[in-house]
Motif scaffolding. Structure first.
Motif, PDB file in Angstrom:
ATOM      1  N   UNK A  54       3.576   3.317   7.219  1.00 49.74           N
ATOM      2  CA  UNK A  54       2.220   3.459   7.921  1.00 49.74           C
ATOM      3  C   UNK A  54       1.016   2.526   7.520  1.00 49.74           C
ATOM      4  N   UNK A  55       1.062   2.531   5.975  1.00 49.94           N
ATOM      5  CA  UNK A  55       0.047   1.668   5.339  1.00 49.94           C
ATOM      6  C   UNK A  55       0.372   0.321   5.401  1.00 49.94           C
ATOM      7  N   UNK A  56       1.525  -0.088   5.431  1.00 52.38           N
ATOM      8  CA  UNK A  56       1.792  -1.674   5.480  1.00 52.38           C
ATOM      9  C   UNK A  56       1.861  -2.178   6.827  1.00 52.38           C
ATOM     10  N   UNK A  57       2.129  -1.342   7.981  1.00 58.29           N
ATOM     11  CA  UNK A  57       2.072  -1.939   9.251  1.00 58.29           C
ATOM     12  C   UNK A  57       0.996  -1.480  10.065  1.00 58.29           C
ATOM     13  N   UNK A  58      -0.280  -0.845   9.490  1.00 58.44           N
ATOM     14  CA  UNK A  58      -1.184  -0.724  10.377  1.00 58.44           C
ATOM     15  C   UNK A  58      -2.101  -1.715  10.899  1.00 58.44           C
ATOM     16  N   UNK A  59      -2.056  -3.047  10.405  1.00 56.55           N
ATOM     17  CA  UNK A  59      -2.740  -4.017  11.286  1.00 56.55           C
ATOM     18  C   UNK A  59      -1.935  -4.694  12.470  1.00 56.55           C
TER      19      UNK A  59
END
Length: 221
Positions: A164-169
């Motif tokens: 989630x954090x790594x692909x939020x952008x």
């Protein structure tokens, strides 16, 4: 004596597998670059993974023709130009078919991996790898879509569930096939942990089904 030597070698291998390896992974669309270093940079290696189907440009060999007089040369050039104009539509259609087939094959592999559960296992393994490798930074950004709203939604859901954090952008495109992803990850990993996670993934049933599917695709392509 032999048992003692074997025990010593096994202990040495285990110690080597416990030495941290520092890594940097760079992603640009389908191209991955992996840089690793051991023992504070005393040994360094960089590996670049080319996109599937990318081949070096073919080289054209030049041949010499015997001299001709001006009339024969003019007629030959006129006939050659006429043949080139006749072949242009066929060549363009053939090139378009090759590009469409190459792209379709790649998206079929992605959809197959999503359908048989391999994509989920890859993301789960990536999540385990990140959690065990002490990453200092990992971020992926850009646009991504498979051209199919359902499979794009599945990819988005799995990314949000496991990374989630790594692909939020990432900006998800549900209408068109697109990939402008780029990112970078830095950290360190214990080789023994990496071998365990990768081994479980490669020996899984979805991975075997995927390699069998790729083999059939190449044979029928």
């Amino acid at each position: 004596m032999i048992i003692g030597m074997l025990a010593f070698l096994l202990a040495a291998v285990l110690i080597l597998l416990l030495i941290p390896i520092r890594y940097t992974v760079t992603l640009v669309r389908w191209r991955l670059t992996l840089s690793v270093s051991v023992l504070l940079g005393l040994w360094r290696k960089e590996i670049e993974l080319l996109p599937a189907g990318e081949e070096p440009s073919p080289q054209v060999e030049m041949t010499e023709e015997p001299p001709m007089d001006w009339m024969e040369e003019a007629l030959a050039q006129a006939e050659e130009k006429a043949e080139v104009h006749e072949r242009l539509p066929d060549a363009a259609e053939a090139q378009a078919e090759r590009e469409e087939k190459k792209g379709a094959s790649l998206w079929r592999e992605i959809r197959f991996a999503m359908g048989n559960g391999l994509a989920e296992r890859v993301l789960h393994a990536a999540g385990n790898l990140l959690s065990h490798s002490f990453p200092s930074r990992c971020r992926i950004r850009g646009d991504f879509g498979t051209g199919d709203p359902m499979t794009t939604g599945i990819a988005c859901g799995m990314a949000m569930a496991f990374l989630a954090q790594e692909t939020k952008e990432i900006r998800w495109n549900y209408l068109q096939p697109v990939n402008t992803l780029s990112g970078e990850a830095k950290g360190r990993i214990i080789p023994l942990t990496m071998i365990y996670i990768a081994g479980r993934l490669l020996l899984s049933r979805p991975a075997r089904e995927f390699w069998h599917f790729r083999k059939e695709e190449k044979n029928h392509g």
